[in-house]
Design a protein around this motif. Structure first.
Motif, mmCIF file in Angstrom:
data_model
loop_
_atom_site.group_PDB
_atom_site.id
_atom_site.type_symbol
_atom_site.label_atom_id
_atom_site.label_comp_id
_atom_site.label_asym_id
_atom_site.label_seq_id
_atom_site.Cartn_x
_atom_site.Cartn_y
_atom_site.Cartn_z
ATOM 1 N N LEU A 1 0.821 -15.437 4.826
ATOM 2 C CA LEU A 1 2.013 -15.573 3.990
ATOM 3 C C LEU A 1 2.116 -14.440 2.978
ATOM 4 O O LEU A 1 3.180 -13.848 2.786
ATOM 5 N N ASP A 2 1.001 -14.119 2.331
ATOM 6 C CA ASP A 2 1.017 -13.082 1.306
ATOM 7 C C ASP A 2 1.345 -11.715 1.901
ATOM 8 O O ASP A 2 2.132 -10.957 1.327
ATOM 9 N N ILE A 3 0.753 -11.405 3.045
ATOM 10 C CA ILE A 3 0.973 -10.095 3.650
ATOM 11 C C ILE A 3 2.385 -9.982 4.221
ATOM 12 O O ILE A 3 3.008 -8.918 4.148
ATOM 13 N N LEU A 4 2.916 -11.066 4.755
ATOM 14 C CA LEU A 4 4.301 -11.045 5.237
ATOM 15 C C LEU A 4 5.283 -10.867 4.074
ATOM 16 O O LEU A 4 6.294 -10.188 4.199
ATOM 17 N N GLU A 5 4.970 -11.468 2.942
ATOM 18 C CA GLU A 5 5.884 -11.389 1.804
ATOM 19 C C GLU A 5 5.887 -10.008 1.159
ATOM 20 O O GLU A 5 6.924 -9.482 0.765
ATOM 21 N N GLN A 6 4.706 -9.391 1.007
ATOM 22 C CA GLN A 6 4.564 -8.063 0.392
ATOM 23 C C GLN A 6 5.043 -8.016 -1.059
ATOM 24 O O GLN A 6 5.570 -6.998 -1.526
ATOM 25 N N ALA A 7 4.845 -9.105 -1.802
ATOM 26 C CA ALA A 7 5.195 -9.098 -3.225
ATOM 27 C C ALA A 7 4.143 -8.373 -4.059
ATOM 28 O O ALA A 7 4.374 -8.092 -5.242
ATOM 29 N N ALA A 8 2.980 -8.073 -3.450
ATOM 30 C CA ALA A 8 1.910 -7.310 -4.123
ATOM 31 C C ALA A 8 1.507 -7.943 -5.450
ATOM 32 O O ALA A 8 1.589 -7.329 -6.511
ATOM 33 N N THR A 9 1.031 -9.194 -5.373
ATOM 34 C CA THR A 9 0.604 -9.903 -6.588
ATOM 35 C C THR A 9 -0.913 -9.966 -6.730
ATOM 36 O O THR A 9 -1.421 -10.604 -7.652
ATOM 37 N N GLY A 10 -1.643 -9.318 -5.816
ATOM 38 C CA GLY A 10 -3.099 -9.326 -5.895
ATOM 39 C C GLY A 10 -3.603 -8.539 -7.093
ATOM 40 O O GLY A 10 -2.937 -7.626 -7.589
ATOM 41 N N ARG A 11 -4.814 -8.884 -7.534
ATOM 42 C CA ARG A 11 -5.363 -8.223 -8.724
ATOM 43 C C ARG A 11 -6.882 -8.193 -8.682
ATOM 44 O O ARG A 11 -7.522 -8.917 -7.910
ATOM 45 N N VAL A 12 -7.444 -7.369 -9.543
ATOM 46 C CA VAL A 12 -8.895 -7.277 -9.707
ATOM 47 C C VAL A 12 -9.218 -7.726 -11.125
ATOM 48 O O VAL A 12 -8.581 -7.275 -12.088
ATOM 49 N N LEU A 13 -10.202 -8.612 -11.247
ATOM 50 C CA LEU A 13 -10.558 -9.185 -12.541
ATOM 51 C C LEU A 13 -11.997 -8.835 -12.916
ATOM 52 O O LEU A 13 -12.828 -8.558 -12.042
ATOM 53 N N GLU A 14 -12.272 -8.878 -14.204
ATOM 54 C CA GLU A 14 -13.641 -8.721 -14.701
ATOM 55 C C GLU A 14 -14.010 -9.978 -15.481
ATOM 56 O O GLU A 14 -13.253 -10.419 -16.338
ATOM 57 N N PHE A 15 -15.166 -10.544 -15.153
ATOM 58 C CA PHE A 15 -15.690 -11.663 -15.935
ATOM 59 C C PHE A 15 -16.948 -11.206 -16.648
ATOM 60 O O PHE A 15 -17.878 -10.676 -16.025
ATOM 61 N N ASP A 16 -16.974 -11.398 -17.967
ATOM 62 C CA ASP A 16 -18.127 -11.032 -18.787
ATOM 63 C C ASP A 16 -18.899 -12.314 -19.109
ATOM 64 O O ASP A 16 -18.431 -13.139 -19.889
ATOM 65 N N LYS B 1 -1.541 -3.213 2.744
ATOM 66 C CA LYS B 1 -0.964 -1.871 2.860
ATOM 67 C C LYS B 1 -1.944 -0.869 3.461
ATOM 68 O O LYS B 1 -1.778 0.346 3.295
ATOM 69 N N TYR B 2 -2.961 -1.382 4.154
ATOM 70 C CA TYR B 2 -3.852 -0.557 4.975
ATOM 71 C C TYR B 2 -4.553 0.549 4.191
ATOM 72 O O TYR B 2 -4.696 1.676 4.673
ATOM 73 N N ARG B 3 -5.041 0.237 2.978
ATOM 74 C CA ARG B 3 -5.671 1.300 2.205
ATOM 75 C C ARG B 3 -6.788 0.781 1.303
ATOM 76 O O ARG B 3 -6.924 -0.413 1.077
ATOM 77 N N VAL B 4 -7.569 1.723 0.778
ATOM 78 C CA VAL B 4 -8.674 1.430 -0.140
ATOM 79 C C VAL B 4 -8.457 2.241 -1.410
ATOM 80 O O VAL B 4 -8.199 3.452 -1.356
ATOM 81 N N PRO C 1 -6.084 2.405 10.505
ATOM 82 C CA PRO C 1 -5.569 1.854 11.762
ATOM 83 C C PRO C 1 -5.648 0.327 11.849
ATOM 84 O O PRO C 1 -5.255 -0.261 12.853
ATOM 85 N N GLY C 2 -6.164 -0.314 10.803
ATOM 86 C CA GLY C 2 -6.280 -1.770 10.798
ATOM 87 C C GLY C 2 -6.219 -2.307 9.392
ATOM 88 O O GLY C 2 -5.987 -1.561 8.421
ATOM 89 N N TYR C 3 -6.438 -3.612 9.272
ATOM 90 C CA TYR C 3 -6.380 -4.292 7.979
ATOM 91 C C TYR C 3 -7.753 -4.267 7.302
ATOM 92 O O TYR C 3 -8.678 -4.938 7.766
ATOM 93 N N PRO C 4 -7.910 -3.506 6.224
ATOM 94 C CA PRO C 4 -9.223 -3.408 5.570
ATOM 95 C C PRO C 4 -9.618 -4.715 4.895
ATOM 96 O O PRO C 4 -8.793 -5.374 4.261
#
Length: 370
Positions: free
Chosen positions: A186-201, A236-239, A266-269
């Motif tokens: 669902l997330d990849i089909l939508e492409q709203a790009a709401t993913g994130r990276v978090l830090e927990f201390d 979006k096939y990238r790092v 060439p694929g989904y990382p």
């Protein structure tokens, strides 16, 4: 009679048309520019180096999505059932180490020997050697308000104790949408790009946003000097390579704190794991699908796709593929199995004598001699 028959068929056609055009679906697709697929060429030329894996039988368990050697020298893996298994490196003496009641995807160990788990249902957990489970965080402050971590996916622990995790989607939580795979589609089909990276201390107990604007934030790994994070953007096939000190950087707007290291793969990382000799391993869970790329500029048709029976969804075929690269983005290893016999190769765990191949749905735990 014929007039009545045509009337019935016309009514059915109208109902079908209304269904395919108007029936509610959970996504609000966003147009995006999908790069032309590179195919399997250059450093990713077709090969069969991942074929004929040795497989450790896991009994009734499946889906060793993440694999790591613990401080005790034993092999740990998470599986579809939600259990975390522990065994000797040869697969013997298998036991259930923990059951969180959710679905642990990625994990790491801290300096106390606690297993730090990214649970897609529960959030970030700590599991002590005596199997006591503690919730570390399940929310992050956004504009003064707590925002739930909906899809904890991967985690890595730094030497200073700080923990970096991906929250794959803030739109689709696996507990609400039938599981991790369904929510990811669902997330990849939508492409709203709401993913994130978090830090927990763990010292302050605070969780903050390092970066956001990612289309399904997935694997996370630290650079050797621990000044940067490598992050898989599956949709979006990238790092990406992101500064660990970044403060809520929006990757869609660019900037010095975040740059694309590998693009148009060439694929989904998927998972990222530090290997030996300074290299980084990456799993490509599925190959690119031309239909999905062609729908990048067709939001309406992506909605229609979800109204089709699931068997007709454009899910990419099975294709085994893992690769290794240096911290400056040079591909140094590429292993493939075009047959896809070991499905959804999500990553690699490298030890002194073996490469363990992670998988989302495989019926056993694959490995190759190093």
């Amino acid at each position: 009679m014929m007039k009545k028959l045509f009337g019935v068929w016309g009514g059915l056609l109208l109902v079908g048309l209304v269904y395919f055009c108007l029936w509610p679906v959970p996504i609000e697709p966003v147009s995006w520019d999908a790069p032309a697929a590179p195919g399997y060429a250059g450093p990713h030329a077709v090969n069969d180096k991942l074929a004929k894996l040795n497989v450790i039988d896991l009994g009734t368990e499946a889906g060793p999505e993440h694999i790591l050697v613990g401080p005790d020298g034993k092999l740990y893996t998470t599986v579809e059932s939600g259990r975390i298994l522990r065994m000797q490196p040869d697969g013997s003496q298998q036991e259930v180490f923990a059951q969180t009641g959710g679905r642990v995807l990625g994990f790491d160990f801290d300096h106390k020997g606690h297993l730090i788990a990214a649970d897609a249902v529960k959030g970030l957990l700590s599991i002590a050697p005596d199997k006591t489970i503690q919730l570390l965080t399940d929310k992050v402050d956004v504009n003064g308000r707590p925002d739930p971590i909906r899809y904890a996916d991967a985690v890595v622990v730094a030497q200073n104790g700080k923990m970096y995790l991906s929250d794959a989607s803030t739109r689709f939580a696996p507990k609400d949408w039938g599981g991790t795979f369904e929510a990811s589609v669902l997330d990849i089909l939508e492409q709203a790009a709401t993913g994130r990276v978090l830090e927990f201390d763990p010292v302050s107990g605070q969780t903050r946003i390092v970066a956001h604007g990612l289309s399904f934030a997935n694997g996370v790994a630290l650079s050797q000097d621990e000044k940067h994070l490598f992050v898989s953007e599956t949709g979006k096939y990238r790092v990406w390579k992101i500064d660990v000190n970044a403060q809520g950087v929006n990757v869609t707007k660019g900037g010095a704190e975040a740059r694309v290291l590998l693009e148009n793969l060439p694929g989904y990382p998927d998972n990222l794991m530090r290997g030996r000799d300074g290299k980084m391993w990456l799993g490509l869970a599925k190959p690119r699908n031309p239909t999905i790329d062609q729908l990048a500029q067709q939001p309406f048709l992506r909605k229609v796709t979800l109204r089709l029976p699931r068997a007709l969804w454009p899910i990419p075929r099975a294709y085994g593929h893992v690769m290794a690269f240096t911290e400056d983005g040079q591909v140094v290893k590429d292993l493939q199995d075009p047959s896809g016999a070991y499905p959804e190769s999500t990553g690699v765990t490298e030890t002194a004598d073996r490469l363990y191949i992670q998988s989302l749905h495989a019926k056993g735990l694959g490995w190759l001699p190093r």
